[in-house]
Scaffold this motif. Structure first.
Motif, short mmCIF file in Angstrom:
data_model
loop_
_atom_site.label_atom_id
_atom_site.label_comp_id
_atom_site.label_asym_id
_atom_site.label_seq_id
_atom_site.Cartn_x
_atom_site.Cartn_y
_atom_site.Cartn_z
N ILE A 1 20.35 40.10 -14.26
CA ILE A 1 19.77 38.88 -14.84
C ILE A 1 18.32 39.13 -15.23
O ILE A 1 17.86 38.71 -16.30
CB ILE A 1 19.88 37.70 -13.85
N GLY A 2 17.59 39.83 -14.36
CA GLY A 2 16.19 40.14 -14.65
C GLY A 2 16.04 41.01 -15.89
O GLY A 2 15.11 40.81 -16.69
N ARG A 3 16.93 41.97 -16.06
CA ARG A 3 16.89 42.82 -17.26
C ARG A 3 17.13 41.97 -18.52
O ARG A 3 16.44 42.15 -19.54
CB ARG A 3 17.94 43.92 -17.17
N TRP A 4 18.09 41.06 -18.43
CA TRP A 4 18.37 40.21 -19.59
C TRP A 4 17.16 39.34 -19.91
O TRP A 4 16.76 39.20 -21.07
CB TRP A 4 19.58 39.31 -19.31
N LEU A 5 16.55 38.74 -18.89
CA LEU A 5 15.40 37.86 -19.09
C LEU A 5 14.25 38.62 -19.76
O LEU A 5 13.63 38.13 -20.70
CB LEU A 5 14.95 37.29 -17.74
N LEU A 6 13.99 39.81 -19.27
CA LEU A 6 12.88 40.61 -19.80
C LEU A 6 13.10 40.90 -21.28
O LEU A 6 12.19 40.72 -22.11
CB LEU A 6 12.76 41.90 -19.01
N GLY A 7 14.31 41.31 -21.62
CA GLY A 7 14.59 41.63 -23.02
C GLY A 7 14.56 40.42 -23.92
O GLY A 7 13.98 40.43 -25.02
N ALA A 8 15.17 39.31 -23.46
CA ALA A 8 15.24 38.09 -24.28
C ALA A 8 13.85 37.51 -24.51
O ALA A 8 13.52 37.06 -25.62
CB ALA A 8 16.14 37.07 -23.60
N ALA A 9 13.01 37.50 -23.47
CA ALA A 9 11.66 36.93 -23.61
C ALA A 9 10.81 37.78 -24.55
O ALA A 9 10.04 37.25 -25.36
CB ALA A 9 11.00 36.82 -22.24
N ILE B 1 6.35 36.68 -17.85
CA ILE B 1 7.73 36.80 -17.36
C ILE B 1 7.71 37.06 -15.86
O ILE B 1 7.03 37.99 -15.38
CB ILE B 1 8.46 37.96 -18.07
N ASN B 2 8.45 36.25 -15.12
CA ASN B 2 8.56 36.46 -13.67
C ASN B 2 9.55 37.58 -13.37
O ASN B 2 10.64 37.62 -13.94
CB ASN B 2 9.06 35.18 -12.99
N VAL B 3 9.17 38.48 -12.48
CA VAL B 3 10.10 39.50 -11.99
C VAL B 3 10.21 39.34 -10.48
O VAL B 3 9.24 39.00 -9.79
CB VAL B 3 9.65 40.93 -12.35
N SER B 4 11.40 39.55 -9.96
CA SER B 4 11.62 39.38 -8.52
C SER B 4 11.12 40.59 -7.76
O SER B 4 10.97 41.69 -8.31
CB SER B 4 13.10 39.17 -8.23
N ALA B 5 10.87 40.40 -6.48
CA ALA B 5 10.45 41.50 -5.63
C ALA B 5 11.49 42.60 -5.61
O ALA B 5 11.17 43.79 -5.61
CB ALA B 5 10.17 40.99 -4.21
#
Length: 575
Positions: A387-395, A414-418
């Motif tokens: 999900i984090g990879r998708w968010l990073l690319g989409a943003a 962009i927020n990334v999780s620990a």
């Protein structure tokens, strides 16, 4: 003629010789016997020992004379134990029990001991007699038989008999403390295939590794046991809520996410879990066992790597969470995620400086699911990484499009999780997203949590530095909640501090929050960092932050999070 006095003396000498012979015979018998004997005076100072004492302790009379027998103690009994021994000897004149002592070699051994008080004709204490028998071998043999009866020889875990006894103890304690207890049954998914394809030797090694991982995932005080071929069970004492049980269940399931490496084989394994709770799911051990087994069967019928509670009311909640997890696992494939953008305002100019990209989930069956519900679940399931990879690319793609519309040099945060930072090459993910989207690195801000800074070391700092070296920025989100100090901040490549919204909300009424905000702004500026005020909802809050030198603000005072097209319109209207 021999006088009568001589006769009396001769008879007395003969009596003494007989008594001495008897005493020598007694002493020889004592020495030849297996018992250890020590004689101490009224003050517990040793005055005599037999050969058995020397054999048991390795010490002669010359080495122990004048010392109290307490010097032999192994130090494994609590002080209260010996206090009770002394009280009993003083009250009853004797004591008998098992003690752990130490030989001269340092070896600890177990003795069955009897202490007896000897008194003179006047009734005063004259001697203390210590008679002991070494029962170490017998004790070890007894313990070995008990362990053989109660432990699984392969995994060295409690077996069915002992685990049910531990469950009974937990029920008794829970009833006394007005708390709850839980029984978990865990079945390994597909274990038979491992045995069939790789053999039972590999299968046994897998079971031992699984047992080790399960043990590491449990809380202190929980009891893990092996119930059958591929079934384990856990007794959870001291339960106050179903959430506690779910937390343990998820920890047990998560510990199998990493492949098992056995004899060069990488083995992927999962488990299904059934749970029953007391009181409610049965009033005795047998019914709890039966109901946990039924719940495990339901979990297996529902698919692998899932869990079920037995009771209808608890199962309804668990089912809802399980359904959410199932839907979440398919959300990316069904393109159910989207991003919204909350504008960030430059305090000095009043213009839009950029936006924070926020994740949203609209499930095709459930509808809108709040981030507070699905983000923690995604963390638990390991879904946060894709999900984090998708968010990073989409943003990054959306932000790159702002340039084409001539909206100005708008930054995106962009927020990334620990977990993303710790378990992936986050710098490479950022590089790939920037390259694929064409977004200029200086327009990207990667937001991390303050807790990550507090719990991470040089490896995480190096990853963040690589991101910064690309030209992107690093921000610490919700700053002030984790008590990160100046020394922590100086160890990490941080460019921006974001003041937690809870402090902003109460800044006008709570002097402590006001002072904390002033300190954060001062700290940030002293380290050449920008400071962002989150959660600004009123003009007064905006003025408060502006007067104290805050650089950027965001919140409903300016705009809620907006869909991509509406954010573009917002920017155009606030040029």
């Amino acid at each position: 003629m021999v006088s009568s006095g001589d006769d009396i003396l001769s008879r007395r000498i003969a009596e003494l010789e007989r008594e001495n012979a008897e005493l020598r015979a007694y002493a020889a018998a004592i020495d030849l016997g297996g018992d250890s004997v020590a004689v101490a005076d009224a003050d517990h100072r040793i005055v005599s020992v037999n050969a058995g004492f020397t054999r048991a302790t390795g010490l002669t009379l010359a080495q122990v004379a004048g010392r109290a027998p307490g010097f032999l103690r192994a130090g494994l009994h609590p002080p209260e134990f010996f206090e009770e021994v002394c009280r009993t000897v003083a009250r009853d004149g004797h004591w008998e029990g098992e003690v752990l002592n130490r030989r001269s070699s340092g070896e600890i051994f177990s003795e069955q001991m009897r202490i007896t008080v000897l008194r003179d004709e006047a009734g005063k204490v004259s001697r203390h007699l210590y008679v002991a028998r070494d029962v170490t071998e017998m004790r070890e043999a007894t313990e070995g038989l008990w362990r053989q009866k109660n432990y699984d020889p392969l995994t060295e875990l409690p077996n069915r008999s002992l685990i049910l006894d531990r469950l009974l103890q937990s029920l008794v304690v829970a009833g006394r403390e007005n708390r709850r207890a839980a029984l978990l049954f865990l079945g390994l998914d597909g274990f038979k295939t491992i045995n069939d394809t790789l053999g039972h030797t590999i299968g046994d090694m897998v079971l031992k590794e699984v047992a080790r991982r399960f043990q590491m995932a449990l809380r202190r005080g929980d009891t893990l046991g092996r119930f059958g071929s591929d079934e384990f069970t856990v007794v959870l004492p001291g339960i106050d809520s179903v959430d506690q049980v779910e937390t343990v269940v998820r920890a047990l399931m998560e510990c199998l996410h990493e492949p098992l490496v056995v004899e060069g084989h990488q083995i992927l394994l999962s488990c299904s879990v059934g749970a029953s709770l007391w009181p409610g799911d049965g009033e005795d051990v047998e019914s709890l066992q039966r109901n946990a087994t039924s719940a495990l069967q339901q979990a297996k019928q529902s698919g692998r790597a899932t869990y079920r509670f037995f009771t209808p009311d608890m199962d309804a909640r668990a089912q809802a969470r399980t359904r959410l997890a199932g839907e979440l696992s398919d959300a990316l494939a069904h393109e159910e995620f989207s991003l919204v953008y909350q504008p960030m305002i430059d305090v000095e100019s009043g213009r839009v400086a950029g936006a924070e990209a926020l994740l949203r989930w609209q499930n095709r069956y459930i509808g809108a699911v709040g981030p507070d519900q699905f983000v923690p679940l995604a963390e638990e399931m390991g879904m946060i990484l894709p999900i984090g990879r998708w968010l990073l690319g989409a943003a990054c793609r959306e932000a790159a499009g702002w340039r084409d519309l001539e909206l100005g040099p708008l930054k995106v945060a962009i927020n990334v999780s620990a977990r993303q930072v710790q378990q992936t090459d986050i710098a490479e993910l950022v590089r790939a997203a920037l390259a694929e989207s064409g977004l200029a690195p200086e327009l990207l801000t990667v937001e991390i949590t303050e807790s990550l800074i507090l719990t991470s070391g040089a490896e995480v700092a190096a990853k963040l530095q690589r991101i910064r070296d690309m030209g992107a920025h690093i921000a610490v989100d919700d700053f002030g909640t984790g008590y990160a100090s100046l020394s922590y901040l100086k160890q990490f490549p941080v460019d921006i501090l974001k003041i937690d919204r809870t402090f902003v909300a109460d800044a006008l009424t709570n002097p402590d929050d006001a002072r904390l905000i002033e300190a954060i702004i001062g700290l940030g500026h002293s380290l050449n960092m920008k400071v962002v005020g989150e959660g600004v909802e009123s003009l007064d809050q905006m003025v408060f932050l502006a007067e104290r030198g805050c650089d950027l603000v965001q919140g409903y005072r300016f705009s809620p999070p907006l869909a991509a097209d509406r954010f573009r319109e917002f920017v155009k209207g606030h040029r």
